[in-house]
Scaffold this motif. Structure first.
Motif, PDB file in Angstrom:
ATOM      1  N   SER A   4       0.912  -1.188   0.008  1.00 29.41           N
ATOM      2  CA  SER A   4       0.010  -0.143   0.120  1.00 29.41           C
ATOM      3  C   SER A   4       0.855   1.096  -0.118  1.00 29.41           C
ATOM      4  CB  SER A   4      -0.889   0.169   1.238  1.00 29.41           C
ATOM      5  OG  SER A   4      -0.112   0.013   2.547  1.00 29.41           O
ATOM      6  N   ILE A   5       0.426   2.243  -0.777  1.00 29.86           N
ATOM      7  CA  ILE A   5       1.461   3.176  -1.275  1.00 29.86           C
ATOM      8  C   ILE A   5       0.361   4.437  -1.312  1.00 29.86           C
ATOM      9  CG2 ILE A   5       3.102   4.420  -2.587  1.00 29.86           C
ATOM     10  CD1 ILE A   5       4.552   2.163  -1.155  1.00 29.86           C
ATOM     11  N   ARG A   6       0.850   5.553  -0.577  1.00 25.16           N
ATOM     12  CA  ARG A   6      -0.034   6.723  -0.973  1.00 25.16           C
ATOM     13  C   ARG A   6       0.510   7.372  -2.175  1.00 25.16           C
ATOM     14  NH1 ARG A   6      -0.208  10.014   4.461  1.00 25.16           N
ATOM     15  NH2 ARG A   6      -1.686  11.148   3.326  1.00 25.16           N
ATOM     16  N   ALA A   7      -0.091   8.091  -2.972  1.00 26.44           N
ATOM     17  CA  ALA A   7       0.474   9.077  -4.032  1.00 26.44           C
ATOM     18  C   ALA A   7       1.666   9.758  -4.029  1.00 26.44           C
ATOM     19  CB  ALA A   7      -0.706   9.747  -4.785  1.00 26.44           C
ATOM     20  N   HIS A   8       1.681  10.507  -3.091  1.00 25.20           N
ATOM     21  CA  HIS A   8       3.172  11.514  -2.955  1.00 25.20           C
ATOM     22  C   HIS A   8       4.365  10.732  -2.529  1.00 25.20           C
ATOM     23  CE1 HIS A   8       2.805  11.772   1.493  1.00 25.20           C
ATOM     24  NE2 HIS A   8       4.296  11.955   1.358  1.00 25.20           N
ATOM     25  N   HIS A   9       4.126   9.199  -2.075  1.00 24.72           N
ATOM     26  CA  HIS A   9       5.168   8.551  -1.791  1.00 24.72           C
ATOM     27  C   HIS A   9       5.842   7.743  -3.052  1.00 24.72           C
ATOM     28  CE1 HIS A   9       4.517   7.988   3.041  1.00 24.72           C
ATOM     29  NE2 HIS A   9       5.253   8.993   2.639  1.00 24.72           N
ATOM     30  N   LEU A  10       5.011   7.937  -4.025  1.00 25.71           N
ATOM     31  CA  LEU A  10       5.338   7.360  -5.590  1.00 25.71           C
ATOM     32  C   LEU A  10       6.555   8.440  -5.904  1.00 25.71           C
ATOM     33  CD1 LEU A  10       2.067   6.510  -7.132  1.00 25.71           C
ATOM     34  CD2 LEU A  10       3.868   4.868  -6.464  1.00 25.71           C
ATOM     35  N   LEU A  11       6.309   9.683  -5.525  1.00 30.07           N
ATOM     36  CA  LEU A  11       7.574  10.648  -5.824  1.00 30.07           C
ATOM     37  C   LEU A  11       8.710  10.488  -4.930  1.00 30.07           C
ATOM     38  CD1 LEU A  11       5.479  13.826  -6.499  1.00 30.07           C
ATOM     39  CD2 LEU A  11       6.194  12.303  -8.203  1.00 30.07           C
ATOM     40  N   LEU A  44      -2.569   1.933  -4.564  1.00 31.78           N
ATOM     41  CA  LEU A  44      -2.775   3.184  -4.063  1.00 31.78           C
ATOM     42  C   LEU A  44      -3.723   3.284  -3.030  1.00 31.78           C
ATOM     43  CD1 LEU A  44      -2.587   5.079  -7.538  1.00 31.78           C
ATOM     44  CD2 LEU A  44      -1.101   5.061  -5.762  1.00 31.78           C
ATOM     45  N   VAL A  45      -3.208   4.009  -1.841  1.00 28.93           N
ATOM     46  CA  VAL A  45      -4.373   4.244  -0.844  1.00 28.93           C
ATOM     47  C   VAL A  45      -4.686   5.857  -0.691  1.00 28.93           C
ATOM     48  CG1 VAL A  45      -3.851   1.917   0.208  1.00 28.93           C
ATOM     49  CG2 VAL A  45      -2.664   4.065   0.935  1.00 28.93           C
ATOM     50  N   ASN A  46      -5.638   6.170   0.173  1.00 29.41           N
ATOM     51  CA  ASN A  46      -5.784   7.538   0.549  1.00 29.41           C
ATOM     52  C   ASN A  46      -5.428   7.417   2.140  1.00 29.41           C
ATOM     53  OD1 ASN A  46      -6.923   9.536  -1.126  1.00 29.41           O
ATOM     54  ND2 ASN A  46      -8.998   8.682  -1.035  1.00 29.41           N
ATOM     55  N   LEU A  83       2.517   9.400 -16.883  1.00 27.27           N
ATOM     56  CA  LEU A  83       2.283   8.104 -17.257  1.00 27.27           C
ATOM     57  C   LEU A  83       1.345   7.945 -18.309  1.00 27.27           C
ATOM     58  CD1 LEU A  83       2.575   6.008 -14.002  1.00 27.27           C
ATOM     59  CD2 LEU A  83       4.640   6.562 -15.823  1.00 27.27           C
ATOM     60  N   GLY A  84       0.458   9.055 -18.506  1.00 28.03           N
ATOM     61  CA  GLY A  84      -0.562   9.001 -19.728  1.00 28.03           C
ATOM     62  C   GLY A  84      -1.742   7.926 -19.282  1.00 28.03           C
ATOM     63  N   ARG A  85      -2.152   7.808 -18.019  1.00 24.98           N
ATOM     64  CA  ARG A  85      -3.304   7.076 -17.438  1.00 24.98           C
ATOM     65  C   ARG A  85      -3.871   7.683 -16.413  1.00 24.98           C
ATOM     66  NH1 ARG A  85       0.761   2.494 -16.004  1.00 24.98           N
ATOM     67  NH2 ARG A  85       0.531   2.312 -13.742  1.00 24.98           N
ATOM     68  N   CYS A  86      -5.197   7.445 -16.076  1.00 29.07           N
ATOM     69  CA  CYS A  86      -5.748   7.963 -14.824  1.00 29.07           C
ATOM     70  C   CYS A  86      -5.563   6.985 -13.664  1.00 29.07           C
ATOM     71  CB  CYS A  86      -7.184   8.189 -15.257  1.00 29.07           C
ATOM     72  SG  CYS A  86      -8.143   8.888 -13.507  1.00 29.07           S
ATOM     73  N   LEU A  87      -4.788   7.453 -12.593  1.00 30.48           N
ATOM     74  CA  LEU A  87      -4.796   6.728 -11.401  1.00 30.48           C
ATOM     75  C   LEU A  87      -5.790   7.284 -10.420  1.00 30.48           C
ATOM     76  CD1 LEU A  87      -0.699   6.875 -11.538  1.00 30.48           C
ATOM     77  CD2 LEU A  87      -2.031   4.845 -11.942  1.00 30.48           C
ATOM     78  N   LYS A  88      -5.957   6.287  -9.643  1.00 28.79           N
ATOM     79  CA  LYS A  88      -6.943   6.632  -8.421  1.00 28.79           C
ATOM     80  C   LYS A  88      -6.691   5.604  -7.075  1.00 28.79           C
ATOM     81  CE  LYS A  88     -10.637   4.190 -10.689  1.00 28.79           C
ATOM     82  NZ  LYS A  88     -10.220   3.823 -12.141  1.00 28.79           N
ATOM     83  N   PRO A  89      -7.055   6.061  -6.082  1.00 29.85           N
ATOM     84  CA  PRO A  89      -6.929   5.385  -4.902  1.00 29.85           C
ATOM     85  C   PRO A  89      -7.713   4.032  -5.046  1.00 29.85           C
ATOM     86  CG  PRO A  89      -7.291   7.326  -3.985  1.00 29.85           C
ATOM     87  CD  PRO A  89      -7.446   7.603  -5.524  1.00 29.85           C
ATOM     88  N   GLY A  90      -7.078   2.957  -4.682  1.00 27.77           N
ATOM     89  CA  GLY A  90      -7.927   1.797  -4.823  1.00 27.77           C
ATOM     90  C   GLY A  90      -7.391   0.795  -5.898  1.00 27.77           C
TER      91      GLY A  90
END
Length: 143
Positions: A4-11, A44-46, A83-90
């Protein structure tokens, strides 16, 4: 298995060298990166994720702050666009070596840094990017 990773941790993972808030935080972060390097998927998690775990009991834990949630929203939009795609939590996905390289290229050019504004690690991450990400621990396996 998934991590499980929150979005800003991808950066954050783009420039992770093994530095962090506490020794427990660094040990945990190393385990998370090792799992990703072994080919585990990202979920991806919120909100707080596996990287946050050692911080959650801290009295001043910033992981729940609205400013961090805003950082996640910005990161999610920027990463998805790059990345050219829609990412969303879950969403569960495997970050490929090609995508990692693409994100690092965009990060070093500054087009993926909107969520980094105001972060205490901004300067360190900038130096790492200018040094071509040498020593970074996230090294995804070839598929």
């Amino acid at each position: 298995m998934t991590v499980s990773i929150r979005a800003h941790h991808l950066l954050c993972m783009l420039t992770y060298l093994g530095k962090g808030y506490t020794p427990a935080f660094v040990d945990n972060y190393n385990r998370v990166v090792n799992r990703l390097n072994a080919g585990e998927n990202i979920a991806l998690v919120n909100g707080p994720d596996e990287i946050c775990k050692p911080m959650l009991e801290e009295p001043e834990c910033h992981c729940f702050n609205q400013s961090i949630r805003d950082r996640d929203d910005q990161a999610l939009a920027d990463i998805g666009q790059n990345l050219g795609r829609c990412l969303k939590p879950g969403e569960v996905f495997l970050l490929t070596p090609k995508e990692l390289e693409q994100l690092r290229n965009k990060f070093s050019r500054g087009s993926l840094r909107g969520a980094c504004n105001g972060c205490e690690w901004y300067e360190l991450c900038s130096e790492i990017a200018q040094n071509d990400f040498k020593g970074c621990r996230l090294r995804l396996p070839l598929q």
